[in-house]
Enzyme design. Structure first.
Site, PDB file in Angstrom:
ATOM      1  CE1 TYR A  16      -3.619   2.601   0.109  1.00  0.00           C
ATOM      2  CE2 TYR A  16      -2.434   3.431   2.023  1.00  0.00           C
ATOM      3  CZ  TYR A  16      -3.410   3.592   1.052  1.00  0.00           C
ATOM      4  OH  TYR A  16      -4.151   4.754   1.006  1.00  0.00           O
ATOM      5  CE  LYS A  26      -2.940   6.237  -2.410  1.00  0.00           C
ATOM      6  NZ  LYS A  26      -4.155   6.450  -3.238  1.00  0.00           N
TER       7      LYS A  26
END
Ligand SMILES: NC(=O)c1ccc[n+]([C@@H]2O[C@H](COP(=O)([O-])OP(=O)(O)OC[C@H]3O[C@@H](n4cnc5c(N)ncnc54)[C@H](O)[C@@H]3O)[C@@H](O)[C@H]2O)c1
Length: 367
Positions: free
Chosen positions: A154, A158
């Site tokens: 994650y 990102k």
């Protein structure tokens, strides 16, 4: 500022839904185009309940489908890219990397081909912090250049996606115009419709009203969903303004609000105590011990991987995320975008608490 049209990706999500609702109130907005991964009957109902004269259209498709993205961007002047896989589990690494990074790259390419001049990316504080539960960041800001060192899917996806978005700023569009991009980094988002809170309520009711702990060592400044949506609208106004676009393009902004700094456990308690929820009073293991335990579980998962897919219940990233001190100021967004939270903590808390009450009532009616 003349008429404009806006594509929202992830329109069926917690933040995306709020953005659509807020966008349709914008003056001179001719069309909101909502992109859903799956368009459900409740999405149709939400759209038909919007009290607006703005044209609202929707599309169903995957962020990895380049053909769908080309169609979605046709005739659009602003893209708000909020679609993402927000799982912090390491088990879906490939999917998370694909959706969050490749999906963003494909969307940027579609914008260039369709000559969309404004692109706003919903990034996350996770691209900056926390790196260690021993490190303290209080009222961090953009000039401090914080960056995640985790390779967990994650934060890593990102971070790379944000980098691609900011690097695309200034690109030449197919019609010869210029692409302006910026990135917003919200803190942990709470509010009505939060899937995280919704899950917490169901889990706590099953646990006789005792909240699951796990984040008591943290100090964070969560942000209300309505304020995050508002920051996106202000960013789009600035990037559409020819006098401001060049100075805001290529920048990133932390988005927080006046929610008091508190631990995740205290936030959950503050939002649920009206409904009789209780904090978990059991002693927990020291954080340093939990960290080593997480390390051993991760090592075991790697060791077993050729013969068995073992998914540890927690890992070092999750422990760090939920037990670190990291708060960020919204001063740069205030200065450049004119951002001021629309909702105070008291208002945000009241709306969220009442929504949680409706979940409790629904749960009690069905059991
Ligand atoms: N929730 C938070 O606390 C938080 C904090 C900081 C940043 N963010 C960012 O805000 C954004 C919105 O998060 P959210 O909380 O609304 O999450 P969410 O899961 O509710 O919404 C994400 C949306 O993306 C869509 N999506 C996922 N995979 C897709 C795919 N392959 N194709 C098309 N659409 C796809 C989902 O269907 C969903 O509607 C994300 O970019 C997230 O990284 C969230």
């Amino acid at each position: 500022m003349t008429g404009w049209s806006c594509l929202v990706t992830g329109a069926g999500g917690f933040l995306g839904q709020r953005m659509v609702r807020m966008l349709v109130q914008e003056k001179e907005l001719q069309e909101v185009r909502a992109l859903y991964k799956v368009f459900r009957p409740q999405n149709r109902e939400e759209l038909s309940n919007l009290q607006t004269k703005t044209k609202v259209t929707w599309l169903e498709g995957d962020i990895l489908d380049a053909h769908c993205l080309r169609r979605a961007c046709q005739g659009i002047t602003t893209v708000m890219h909020t679609a993402a896989n927000i799982s912090v589990s390491a088990s879906q690494r490939e999917t998370i990397m694909d959706v969050n990074l490749k999906g963003t790259q494909l969307l940027l390419e579609a914008c260039i081909q369709a000559s969309v001049p404004v692109f706003i990316y919903t990034s996350s504080v996770a691209v900056a912090a926390p790196n260690s539960y021993k490190e303290i960041i209080q009222n961090g800001h953009e000039e401090e250049h914080h960056g995640t060192t985790w390779t967990a899917p994650y934060p890593y996806s990102k971070k790379l996606a944000e980098k691609a978005v900011l690097a695309a700023n200034g690109s030449t569009l197919k019609n010869g115009g210029t692409l302006w991009t910026c990135s917003l980094r919200p803190m942990y988002i709470y509010g009505e419709g939060s899937p995280v809170l919704s899950h917490l309520v169901v889990e706590t009711l099953r646990n006789k009203g005792v909240l699951r702990g796990g984040g008591k060592h943290s100090e964070v400044n969560p942000v209300y969903v309505g304020n995050v949506a508002w920051a996106h609208i202000l960013a789009s106004r600035s990037l559409r303004d020819p006098k401001k676009a060049a100075s805001i393009g290529g920048q990133f902004y932390y988005i927080s609000d006046d929610t008091p700094h508190q631990s995740y456990d205290d936030l959950n308690y503050n939002l649920t105590k009206k409904w009789g929820f209780q904090p978990d009073s059991r002693q927990s293991l020291p954080l340093s011990l939990m960290y080593w335990l997480a390390f051993l579980l991760e090592a075991m998962s790697i060791f077993l991987s050729p013969i068995y897919k073992y998914q540890p219940p927690f890992d070092r990233y999750l422990l760090t995320l939920t037990n670190s001190v990291y708060t960020f100021s919204y001063k740069k967004a205030q200065r450049d975008l004119g951002y001021k939270p629309l909702n105070t903590w008291e208002e945000a808390k009241e709306k969220t608490v009442e929504w949680i009450g409706s979940l409790v009532e629904k749960h009690n009616d069905t059991t």
